[in-house]
Scaffold this motif. Structure first.
Motif, PDB file in Angstrom:
ATOM      1  N   ARG A 242       0.837  -1.194   0.000  1.00  0.00           N
ATOM      2  CA  ARG A 242       0.000   0.000   0.000  1.00  0.00           C
ATOM      3  C   ARG A 242       0.876   1.250   0.000  1.00  0.00           C
ATOM      4  O   ARG A 242       1.984   1.251   0.529  1.00  0.00           O
ATOM      5  CB  ARG A 242      -0.882  -0.007   1.255  1.00  0.00           C
ATOM      6  N   ILE A 243       0.368   2.313  -0.601  1.00  0.00           N
ATOM      7  CA  ILE A 243       1.104   3.584  -0.641  1.00  0.00           C
ATOM      8  C   ILE A 243       0.438   4.583   0.288  1.00  0.00           C
ATOM      9  O   ILE A 243      -0.766   4.822   0.200  1.00  0.00           O
ATOM     10  CB  ILE A 243       1.168   4.138  -2.077  1.00  0.00           C
TER      11      ILE A 243
ATOM     12  N   GLU B 200      -3.418   7.033  -6.349  1.00  0.00           N
ATOM     13  CA  GLU B 200      -4.156   6.130  -5.467  1.00  0.00           C
ATOM     14  C   GLU B 200      -3.301   5.852  -4.231  1.00  0.00           C
ATOM     15  O   GLU B 200      -2.411   5.004  -4.242  1.00  0.00           O
ATOM     16  CB  GLU B 200      -4.515   4.847  -6.194  1.00  0.00           C
ATOM     17  N   ALA B 201      -3.566   6.599  -3.171  1.00  0.00           N
ATOM     18  CA  ALA B 201      -2.769   6.492  -1.958  1.00  0.00           C
ATOM     19  C   ALA B 201      -3.557   7.063  -0.793  1.00  0.00           C
ATOM     20  O   ALA B 201      -4.572   7.734  -0.980  1.00  0.00           O
ATOM     21  CB  ALA B 201      -1.442   7.252  -2.119  1.00  0.00           C
ATOM     22  N   ASP B 202      -3.098   6.778   0.403  1.00  0.00           N
ATOM     23  CA  ASP B 202      -3.685   7.337   1.617  1.00  0.00           C
ATOM     24  C   ASP B 202      -2.855   8.547   2.031  1.00  0.00           C
ATOM     25  O   ASP B 202      -1.664   8.413   2.352  1.00  0.00           O
ATOM     26  CB  ASP B 202      -3.693   6.299   2.742  1.00  0.00           C
ATOM     27  N   PHE B 203      -3.478   9.724   2.058  1.00  0.00           N
ATOM     28  CA  PHE B 203      -2.786  10.961   2.394  1.00  0.00           C
ATOM     29  C   PHE B 203      -2.926  11.244   3.888  1.00  0.00           C
ATOM     30  O   PHE B 203      -4.033  11.199   4.434  1.00  0.00           O
ATOM     31  CB  PHE B 203      -3.355  12.125   1.599  1.00  0.00           C
ATOM     32  N   LEU B 204      -1.810  11.571   4.533  1.00  0.00           N
ATOM     33  CA  LEU B 204      -1.797  11.769   5.981  1.00  0.00           C
ATOM     34  C   LEU B 204      -1.747  13.250   6.327  1.00  0.00           C
ATOM     35  O   LEU B 204      -0.910  14.000   5.813  1.00  0.00           O
ATOM     36  CB  LEU B 204      -0.595  11.045   6.591  1.00  0.00           C
TER      37      LEU B 204
ATOM     38  N   VAL C 135      -1.124   8.701  13.679  1.00  0.00           N
ATOM     39  CA  VAL C 135      -1.561   9.563  12.581  1.00  0.00           C
ATOM     40  C   VAL C 135      -2.443   8.794  11.608  1.00  0.00           C
ATOM     41  O   VAL C 135      -3.486   9.297  11.154  1.00  0.00           O
ATOM     42  CB  VAL C 135      -0.351  10.172  11.856  1.00  0.00           C
ATOM     43  N   VAL C 136      -2.046   7.580  11.276  1.00  0.00           N
ATOM     44  CA  VAL C 136      -2.845   6.762  10.361  1.00  0.00           C
ATOM     45  C   VAL C 136      -4.235   6.530  10.943  1.00  0.00           C
ATOM     46  O   VAL C 136      -5.255   6.648  10.249  1.00  0.00           O
ATOM     47  CB  VAL C 136      -2.130   5.427  10.075  1.00  0.00           C
TER      48      VAL C 136
ATOM     49  N   TYR D 201      -7.519   5.477   8.489  1.00  0.00           N
ATOM     50  CA  TYR D 201      -7.011   4.423   7.631  1.00  0.00           C
ATOM     51  C   TYR D 201      -6.670   3.175   8.436  1.00  0.00           C
ATOM     52  O   TYR D 201      -6.524   3.225   9.656  1.00  0.00           O
ATOM     53  CB  TYR D 201      -5.751   4.892   6.888  1.00  0.00           C
ATOM     54  N   GLU D 202      -6.490   2.081   7.718  1.00  0.00           N
ATOM     55  CA  GLU D 202      -6.020   0.851   8.337  1.00  0.00           C
ATOM     56  C   GLU D 202      -4.588   1.043   8.829  1.00  0.00           C
ATOM     57  O   GLU D 202      -3.830   1.842   8.272  1.00  0.00           O
ATOM     58  CB  GLU D 202      -6.064  -0.300   7.329  1.00  0.00           C
TER      59      GLU D 202
END
Length: 367
Positions: free
Chosen positions: A264-265, A290-294, A318-319, A324-325
């Motif tokens: 995952r990104i 396609e990524a999870d932005f923090l 933070v996640v 997010y997972e």
């Protein structure tokens, strides 16, 4: 720069140390912004909307940058277990309008740690500082053997070089300090790193208005007291315009380099302000990336070079706060950054990007 065999060890920060910092809330920022001759924030709620921040950190009034430099150095050594005298170089970013401030802090810290001052390499590098530390350490380690640590320290006290009545800065800047080491050993694998200085063409700046500039005079400190100092100012509109583009381009370049890698990104960008971060993320999702932005802004603010490593130091928290997972071994984390160019304030900005492969665990040296 493509990297082979280099990794970050544990990453630590000091944000939870109430003995070192006090919190600055939006009510206080509202009051501070109305001290000067220019218009302050229209309301407390306007600060939240504009900055995306609820609290920031100031050094406790009886402390100085050396105090948190010593604290982060001790915490890092305890976590990783290296000997300072075995380190061929120690890199420290301490941004300031005084170009000698980083060198002076290195000299003071060298005395406290009992390490020759010539081993310290100071950086006055602003918001891209952590990525620049990674870049320089990676270059140095190309010629060094395995298991040689190069510590990377960030010590940021922006309240010392900003005017607390300046609406452009008073709502976003926060003190912070972080530490990690880069070495040829186990840890969070460094996949690539790059920094550059980008000259901003005239059509992307206001006529006869610099991007950033300094001013010496009677200002206010972040407790509302008069203070004579050299402070930083900026043209917020031009910096926003170019900052969004540079952050997005850094994201895209790193994303394309790792898109075919397994895992995952996640993207842990420099945290300039809520407005800029929101615009960059919105643009990235349109590309699409396609990524999870923090986002770590609400309770940490823009701590200059400390923002990205603070996210890494408390990644699990933070996640979770971003919905997010949990981060897992093998996840890819992109680190884009853009901001002030301390060597060329008026018409340039620094950009940087890096990527790591996350590998939770402790990397303490064997006794």
């Amino acid at each position: 720069m493509q990297i082979n065999g280099l990794a970050l060890t544990d990453i630590v920060d000091l944000a939870d140390h109430a003995d070192l910092f006090e919190l600055l809330d939006n009510e206080s920022v509202y009051t501070l912004s109305h001290q000067g001759v220019t218009a302050g924030f229209s309301s407390v709620k306007a600060i939240s909307r504009s900055t995306g921040i609820e609290t920031r950190r100031l050094l406790q009034p009886d402390l100085c940058p050396l105090d948190i430099a010593v604290a982060i150095a001790e915490k890092l050594q305890f976590r990783v277990g290296f000997d300072w005298n075995d380190c061929p170089a120690i890199l420290l970013c301490h941004s300031h309008t005084n170009n000698q401030s980083a060198r002076q802090l290195c000299d003071q810290l060298s005395e406290k740690l009992g390490v020759p001052t010539e081993r310290f390499i100071p950086f006055n590098y602003g918001c891209v500082g952590f990525v620049q530390l990674l870049n320089r350490a990676a270059q140095l380690l190309q010629e060094l053997p395995e298991r040689v640590h190069i510590p990377l320290l960030t010590v940021e006290t922006p309240e010392h070089w900003h005017d607390s009545s300046d609406k452009a800065f008073c709502g976003i800047v926060s003190a912070g300090a972080t530490g990690t080491t880069l070495w040829r050993g186990p840890g969070h694998e460094l996949l690539h790193v790059e920094t550059a200085v980008e000259i901003i063409p005239e059509e992307r700046r206001k006529p006869d208005v610099p991007l950033f500039w300094t001013e010496q005079g009677d200002m206010f400190d972040f407790r509302g007291q008069p203070e004579h100092k050299l402070v930083m100012h900026m043209d917020g509109e031009s910096v926003f315009l170019n900052g969004v583009d540079f952050m997005l381009n850094a994201c895209l370049k790193s994303y394309h380099e790792v898109a075919d890698e397994p895992g995952r990104i996640l993207i842990a960008p420099h945290q300039p302000s809520g407005k800029l971060l929101k615009a960059m993320i919105a643009a990235a999702k349109q590309v699409p990336i396609e990524a999870d932005f923090l986002n770590n802004l609400p309770n940490y603010g823009n701590s200059i070079s400390s923002t990205i490593p603070t996210i890494l130091a408390r990644l699990e928290q933070v996640v979770s706060q971003n919905g997010y997972e949990p981060a897992a071994p093998g996840d890819l984390i992109l680190l884009p950054a853009a901001g002030i160019c301390m060597d060329r304030l008026t018409d340039a900005m620094c950009i940087g990007r890096a990527a790591i492969r996350w590998q939770p665990g402790r990397y303490q040296e064997e006794a």
